[in-house]
Write an enzyme that holds these catalytic residues in place. Structure first.
Site, PDB file in Angstrom:
ATOM      1  CD  GLU A  78      -1.702  -2.373   1.628  1.00  0.00           C
ATOM      2  OE1 GLU A  78      -0.522  -2.573   1.975  1.00  0.00           O
ATOM      3  OE2 GLU A  78      -2.592  -3.249   1.702  1.00  0.00           O
ATOM      4  CG  PHE A 122      -9.586  -9.381  11.671  1.00  0.00           C
ATOM      5  CD1 PHE A 122      -8.326  -9.750  12.142  1.00  0.00           C
ATOM      6  CD2 PHE A 122      -9.824  -9.441  10.308  1.00  0.00           C
ATOM      7  CE1 PHE A 122      -7.341 -10.182  11.265  1.00  0.00           C
ATOM      8  CE2 PHE A 122      -8.849  -9.875   9.428  1.00  0.00           C
ATOM      9  CZ  PHE A 122      -7.603 -10.244   9.907  1.00  0.00           C
ATOM     10  CD  GLN A 123      -7.238  -7.105   8.038  1.00  0.00           C
ATOM     11  OE1 GLN A 123      -8.148  -6.865   7.267  1.00  0.00           O
ATOM     12  NE2 GLN A 123      -6.100  -7.655   7.650  1.00  0.00           N
ATOM     13  CE  LYS A 169     -17.170  -6.381   4.478  1.00  0.00           C
ATOM     14  NZ  LYS A 169     -16.449  -7.620   4.797  1.00  0.00           N
ATOM     15  CG  MET A 227      22.647  11.825   2.637  1.00  0.00           C
ATOM     16  SD  MET A 227      23.780  13.004   1.869  1.00  0.00           S
ATOM     17  CE  MET A 227      22.781  13.579   0.505  1.00  0.00           C
TER      18      MET A 227
HETATM   19  C1  LIG Z   1      12.583   5.691   5.042  1.00  0.00           C
HETATM   20  C2  LIG Z   1      13.887   6.317   5.347  1.00  0.00           C
HETATM   21  N1  LIG Z   1      14.748   5.736   6.210  1.00  0.00           N
HETATM   22  C3  LIG Z   1      15.939   6.316   6.481  1.00  0.00           C
HETATM   23  C4  LIG Z   1      16.288   7.494   5.895  1.00  0.00           C
HETATM   24  C5  LIG Z   1      17.630   8.147   6.203  1.00  0.00           C
HETATM   25  N2  LIG Z   1      18.470   8.175   4.994  1.00  0.00           N
HETATM   26  C6  LIG Z   1      18.571   9.270   4.216  1.00  0.00           C
HETATM   27  S1  LIG Z   1      19.497   9.024   2.850  1.00  0.00           S
HETATM   28  C7  LIG Z   1      19.830   7.433   3.309  1.00  0.00           C
HETATM   29  C8  LIG Z   1      20.689   6.551   2.477  1.00  0.00           C
HETATM   30  C9  LIG Z   1      20.045   6.199   1.203  1.00  0.00           C
HETATM   31  O1  LIG Z   1      20.792   5.166   0.615  1.00  0.00           O
HETATM   32  P1  LIG Z   1      20.719   4.858  -0.919  1.00  0.00           P
HETATM   33  O2  LIG Z   1      19.305   4.664  -1.331  1.00  0.00           O
HETATM   34  O3  LIG Z   1      21.648   3.783  -1.233  1.00  0.00           O
HETATM   35  O4  LIG Z   1      21.166   6.251  -1.564  1.00  0.00           O
HETATM   36  P2  LIG Z   1      22.633   6.894  -1.642  1.00  0.00           P
HETATM   37  O5  LIG Z   1      22.696   7.947  -0.589  1.00  0.00           O
HETATM   38  O6  LIG Z   1      23.643   5.819  -1.453  1.00  0.00           O
HETATM   39  O7  LIG Z   1      22.662   7.504  -3.006  1.00  0.00           O
HETATM   40  C10 LIG Z   1      19.200   7.126   4.519  1.00  0.00           C
HETATM   41  C11 LIG Z   1      19.300   5.837   5.215  1.00  0.00           C
HETATM   42  C12 LIG Z   1      15.355   8.076   5.011  1.00  0.00           C
HETATM   43  N3  LIG Z   1      15.582   9.245   4.405  1.00  0.00           N
HETATM   44  N4  LIG Z   1      14.178   7.475   4.738  1.00  0.00           N
END
Ligand SMILES: Cc1ncc(C[n+]2csc(CCOP(=O)(O)OP(=O)(O)O)c2C)c(N)n1
Ligand SMILES: [Mg+2]
Lengths: 174, 579
Positions: free
Chosen positions: B49, B111-112, B161, B483
């Site tokens: 979803e 439920f749910q 529902k 990042m």
């Molecule tokens: C749902 C979620 N969890 C954690 C983060 C924190 N976060 C920001 S950028 C990042 C790394 C993203 O990794 P990747 O998709 O490999 O991208 P890259 O930076 O390597 O290009 C994380 C963990 C986030 N923004 N969103």
């Protein structure tokens, strides 16, 4: 921030749609910032589609500005008035049950007379009275009753309306 | 006309012009999935979803029309909370319909059952719990109105529902077509105050170092043309925030590109040195301002926003104008013309030459890979940019790859950039790209994704493959949550903690194929161009191109969190340049 650490309080009169869940939306905006609501009065208005909330928050007007704007964005909020205590008339109702052995009942009745309070109910060694007045007058009355032993107290939280214009309009004005 | 609530819901959606629904059925919403069969609305069956929500967002980003998702109660409703929050932060018009347990069962831990309206209250512009079948037409009409007017945003409609179940007498209702909205607390205002607009025009005519600071409100108000006219008439440079990439053409001589934490040096510095910032549909986000107290210290502020709660929220404006960006810009252009148009603008040659000096000394730059080094992600993005049509829609995930895409892409058309700005939701790219492709099947759609992000929502590629959305994915595999790795390198003394994803597991090529896509793998610079060309040729299947990239590459420029924008850290090769 709370009123205790230097901030003042702000009174908001909020007209909302009279619908389920509206109070939760309003309260949520204060809660997410950690602003405590000190008192809250909710009542229907003369137009049954709306209710009026009188909210007292222990926060200065400045940090409140953003909350007020966001409150205004809520779809169910119709309008908001911020009431400055010096420019409004405020009232609160207190009901209080005080310990009152027959021998000291007279002292309590003296206070009731001085404050123009009302006796609601009398028991063997307790008395229930009510007072409507400005929040500070209600505070005073409660303070004076406390030494006798307060058994139970209920305050409604304040409601308020802006003060009315005193000066008559200038008859020469266009 | 007599009908049941489920039929009324479908009819109400059709009346709002909905052509596509993203969703996944389940117990509480089951009765609505039956009249769906007879509806003109296309349904896209997602695999999670969250995907439905981001698809609806991607559709809205690309078309400007509200995206619509429909899911069941409980876990499905909680699965769509992230997209709701994402849409709320980025002001995306979206309507989400959730199933709910029968009205009489609410509050019994059925439920749910979950308190969907309670959970989503703070991440929606508004939400509804519908209690009577007869309310459905009006609520749906109001929901679309609220989602698309004023500052757009997500609206959720929770439907028990029993009021849609034809076997339940509570679902019986008489159809009516609502022709108005009874929303006494919701009166969005478009027009700006004429006197304030005149004051703003006057400030503009007096400014020696003005900058147009333009945000997502430009795109939301369909104001790109108006902005172009304003910029060209006044000769004022434009910065386009992450939410307004494409709202002003990157190849325009007045465009300075993206400001903020990973913005262009020139965009960041021009704002810092400006004597007037004309903020149009932008919200002084902390990723743009850096340390707020030291942001644009010399600048007066004109702030235009549809949402009065934005005016003065972060920085007190000198002129605050509540109104729709496009409408206000058009009025501003008129006011400026009355004051003499371009003739009335002061001589700003000195400012212009300072700007071009910064542009010359501090262009975006990176070092090409040498020998058997892996690919540079910036190189991949340049190649992708140069080998795709200029109106290609680009969706991105969140991380380094997102910043490089925003930096290196040339956005010359509005509504070609689909990203998660405010919430920064990893996993956004693939479902959002599918939604964009659903809305704009005529366009080429590329998702630029990180390896971390890809693993969060890759399952929606099955949706793309089976439902016929031939999107393309450029997977920047740097083996890291890049990042976060960069922050640990720069601010935690290279103490790397839980950021290594591994290079070879999963096998992305095989995974792509298993998901019903074409999978390609690219390791050397010479293969980049041909692989992109091959992907561009495929129009009957989604394609995933895995680009195996350097792990250690960092995004520059960078304003470290909490620092002043004046302390922007440039690429190592530019650190000796005079500022
Ligand atoms: C749902 C979620 N969890 C954690 C983060 C924190 N976060 C920001 S950028 C990042 C790394 C993203 O990794 P990747 O998709 O490999 O991208 P890259 O930076 O390597 O290009 C994380 C963990 C986030 N923004 N969103
Ligand atoms: Mg990565």
């Amino acid at each position: 921030m709370s009123a205790a650490d230097g901030g003042g309080t702000t009174t908001l009169v909020v007209r909302v749609e009279n619908k389920a869940g509206v109070l939760a939306r309003v309260a949520g905006l204060f809660a997410r910032r950690g602003f405590n609501i000190e008192s809250l009065a909710v009542a229907p208005t003369d137009d049954e589609r709306f209710s009026r909330l009188t909210i007292v928050v222990g926060v200065d007007a400045a940090p409140m500005e953003q909350v007020v704007k966001q409150l205004d964005k809520l779809v169910n909020v119709v309008d908001i008035r911020e009431l400055n205590p010096s420019a409004s008339v405020e009232r609160e109702l207190m009901m209080v049950t005080v310990r009152a052995n027959p021998d000291i009942r007279g002292q309590i009745l003296d206070l009731v007379r001085i404050f123009q309070a009302t006796v609601l109910n009398v028991g063997y060694d307790e008395i229930m009275v009510s007072l409507t007045g400005s929040p500070s007058r209600v505070d005073d009355f409660e303070d004076l009753l406390r030494p006798y032993g307060i058994v139970d107290v209920q305050r409604t939280g304040k409601v308020a309306l802006p003060k009315l214009v005193k000066a008559a309009p200038d008859p020469l004005a266009p | 006309m007599n009908m049941n609530g489920g039929q009324a819901l479908m009819k109400a959606l059709e009346n709002e012009g909905v052509d596509i629904l993203f969703g996944l059925p389940g117990g509480a919403i089951l009765p609505v999935y039956d009249p769906l069969i007879d509806s003109s609305i296309r349904h896209v069956l997602v695999r999670h979803e969250q995907g439905a929500g981001h698809m609806a967002e991607g559709y809205a980003h690309a078309t400007g029309r509200p995206g619509v998702a429909m899911v069941t109660s409980g876990p499905a409703a909680t699965n769509i909370v992230t997209p709701l929050c994402d849409a709320y932060m980025d002001s995306i018009p979206m309507v989400v319909v959730t199933g709910q347990v029968p009205y009489a069962a609410i509050g019994t831990d059925a439920f749910q059952e979950c308190d969907t309206t309670g959970i989503t209250m703070s991440v929606t512009k508004h939400n509804y719990l519908v209690t009577e079948a007869a309310d459905i037409p009006q609520v749906i009409h109001d929901a679309f109105y609220i989602a698309t007017t004023g500052r757009p945003g997500p609206v959720l409609v929770d439907i028990p529902k029993d009021i849609v179940d034809p076997n339940n007498p509570r679902s019986a209702m008489e159809w009516y077509t609502p022709d108005s909205h009874d929303l006494p607390g919701y009166l969005p205002n478009q027009a700006g105050d004429a006197e304030l607009i005149r004051q703003a025009a006057k400030l503009i005519c007096e400014a020696e170092r003005p900058v147009l600071y333009t945000g997502g409100g430009i795109l939301k108000s369909r104001g790109a043309e108006a902005l172009l006219e304003l910029a060209e008439m006044t000769g004022i440079h434009v910065v386009t925030t992450l939410m307004n990439r494409g709202g002003f053409p990157d190849d325009h001589p007045l465009c300075l590109g993206m400001p903020g934490m990973h913005g262009n040096y020139t965009a960041v510095t021009a704002m810092q040195e400006a004597d007037l910032l004309i903020a149009l549909g932008a919200r002084f986000d902390d990723r743009v301002t850096g340390k707020v107290g030291e942001f644009a210290p010399l600048a007066k502020i004109i702030h235009v926003d549809i949402d009065s709660a934005e005016l003065g929220k972060v920085r007190r404006p000198d002129v605050a104008i509540q109104g729709d960006c496009r409408v206000v810009i058009e009025e501003l252009v008129k006011a400026l013309k009355e004051m003499g148009g371009s003739e009335a603008q002061p001589d700003r040659n000195q400012w212009r030459s300072r700007i071009s000096g910064w542009q010359e000394r501090f262009p975006l730059t990176y070092e090409q890979s040498k020998g058997d080094e892996l690919l540079k992600p910036q190189y991949v993005l340049e190649q992708l940019r140069d080998s795709t049509p200029s109106d290609t829609i680009v969706a991105s995930g969140v991380g380094q790859h997102q910043m490089w895409t925003s930096q290196y892409w040339k956005f010359n058309h509005p509504y070609t950039w689909v990203n998660s700005g405010g919430l920064g939701t990893m996993g956004f790219a693939i479902p959002a790209a599918i939604g964009a492709k659903a809305g704009r099947p005529d366009r080429m759609v590329w998702a630029v994704d990180g390896d971390g992000c890809f693993q969060m929502t890759a399952q929606e590629l099955v949706t793309a493959a089976t439902e016929g959305f031939p999107i393309k994915v450029a997977l920047i595999n740097n083996a890291y949550l890049g990042m976060v790795r960069q922050w640990q390198e720069m601010f935690y003394e290279e103490r790397y903690s839980e950021v290594y994803l591994t290079r070879d597991v999963p096998d992305y090529k095989m995974w792509a194929e298993a998901l019903g896509c074409v999978g390609l793998r690219v390791e050397s610079p010479e293969e980049v161009g041909p692989a992109i060309a091959q992907a561009n040729e495929i129009d009957d299947q989604p394609v995933v191109v895995e680009f195996r990239c350097e792990a250690e590459e960092n995004v520059f420029p960078m304003v470290p969190a909490g620092m002043s924008n004046s302390d922007v850290v440039v690429d190592p090769s530019q650190r000796d340049q005079p500022r």
